[in-house]
Write a protein that holds these residues in place. Structure first.
Motif, short mmCIF file in Angstrom:
data_model
loop_
_atom_site.label_atom_id
_atom_site.label_comp_id
_atom_site.label_asym_id
_atom_site.label_seq_id
_atom_site.Cartn_x
_atom_site.Cartn_y
_atom_site.Cartn_z
N TYR A 11 27.95 48.94 100.58
CA TYR A 11 29.19 48.23 100.88
C TYR A 11 29.61 47.36 99.69
O TYR A 11 30.78 47.31 99.33
CB TYR A 11 28.99 47.36 102.14
N ALA A 19 36.52 48.20 100.78
CA ALA A 19 35.55 47.25 101.35
C ALA A 19 36.24 46.31 102.34
O ALA A 19 35.70 46.03 103.42
CB ALA A 19 34.88 46.45 100.24
N GLY A 23 35.43 46.18 106.24
CA GLY A 23 35.06 44.87 106.78
C GLY A 23 35.96 44.44 107.93
O GLY A 23 35.50 43.89 108.93
N TYR A 26 34.97 46.66 111.02
CA TYR A 26 33.69 46.23 111.57
C TYR A 26 33.80 44.84 112.19
O TYR A 26 33.27 44.58 113.27
CB TYR A 26 32.62 46.26 110.48
N GLY A 27 34.51 43.93 111.51
CA GLY A 27 34.69 42.59 112.04
C GLY A 27 35.44 42.59 113.36
O GLY A 27 35.11 41.82 114.28
#
Length: 194
Positions: A11, A19, A23, A26-27
């Protein structure tokens, strides 16, 4: 741990825009999961929500001769709440299954004069389904349960989501995650006065 390290290093090696995109995705997933856990819509914390004291009081009210529980689903908590007090015998179903005496224990429960209580997870995920098998065998000897208590219900939105996801799978969506199944004992016969 090694896989996590590889993912983190990979990552960090990504260019800035991909990235940030990964992010953000996923966040968002983590934030939604945390929100659902806090609002009790996610199944992860349900076993911490079991009202063991209320469950114990409901069982005790029927004055059972035998209480059966299973540490496959609840760890040692049935043993902790039911084996050390009360005038009943406590049966650990996981060990009865392991020792090959589940059928004889169910037969014995069918012959007991007093009440019998079974503390179980509503959806039986035990090894080879031994909890449901025990209940089926007790029902052969005693008939259908007289009382079934339900605990730890899902929110209506969670039930709708589960029904949507399980459509076509044949899996039933249950109201509560924990059940206490009670077979009442023989009522003492009253002899009329002469």
């Amino acid at each position: 741990p090694l896989l996590l390290l590889i993912l983190v290093v990979g990552y960090l090696k990504l260019p800035r825009i991909p990235a940030l995109g990964l992010g953000f995705i996923y966040g968002g997933i983590v934030a939604l999961s945390c929100f659902n856990t806090v609002t009790m819509r996610e199944s992860n914390p349900w076993d911490q929500l079991i009202p063991w004291n209320s469950l114990h009081a409901d069982v005790e009210r029927h004055q059972p001769a035998l209480v059966a529980g299973d540490n496959w689903h609840f760890g040692s908590r049935p043993w902790f709440y039911f084996s050390r007090d009360g005038d009943w015998e406590f049966l650990e179903l996981r060990w009865a299954h392991r020792d090959g005496v589940l059928e004889s224990e169910a037969s014995r429960a069918g012959e007991i004069d007093g009440a019998v209580a079974l503390i179980r997870s509503t959806r039986d995920s035990s090894l080879e389904g031994h909890v449901s098998e025990y209940q089926r065998l007790v029902e052969e000897g005693r008939g259908a349960p007289d009382v079934v208590y339900e605990y730890v219900p899902d929110s209506p939105s969670m039930i709708r989501l589960k029904e949507m996801l399980r459509r076509g799978t044949g899996q039933e969506t249950h109201q509560g995650k924990v059940q206490v199944v009670i077979w009442k004992g023989e009522e003492p016969s009253v002899v009329p006065p002469e």
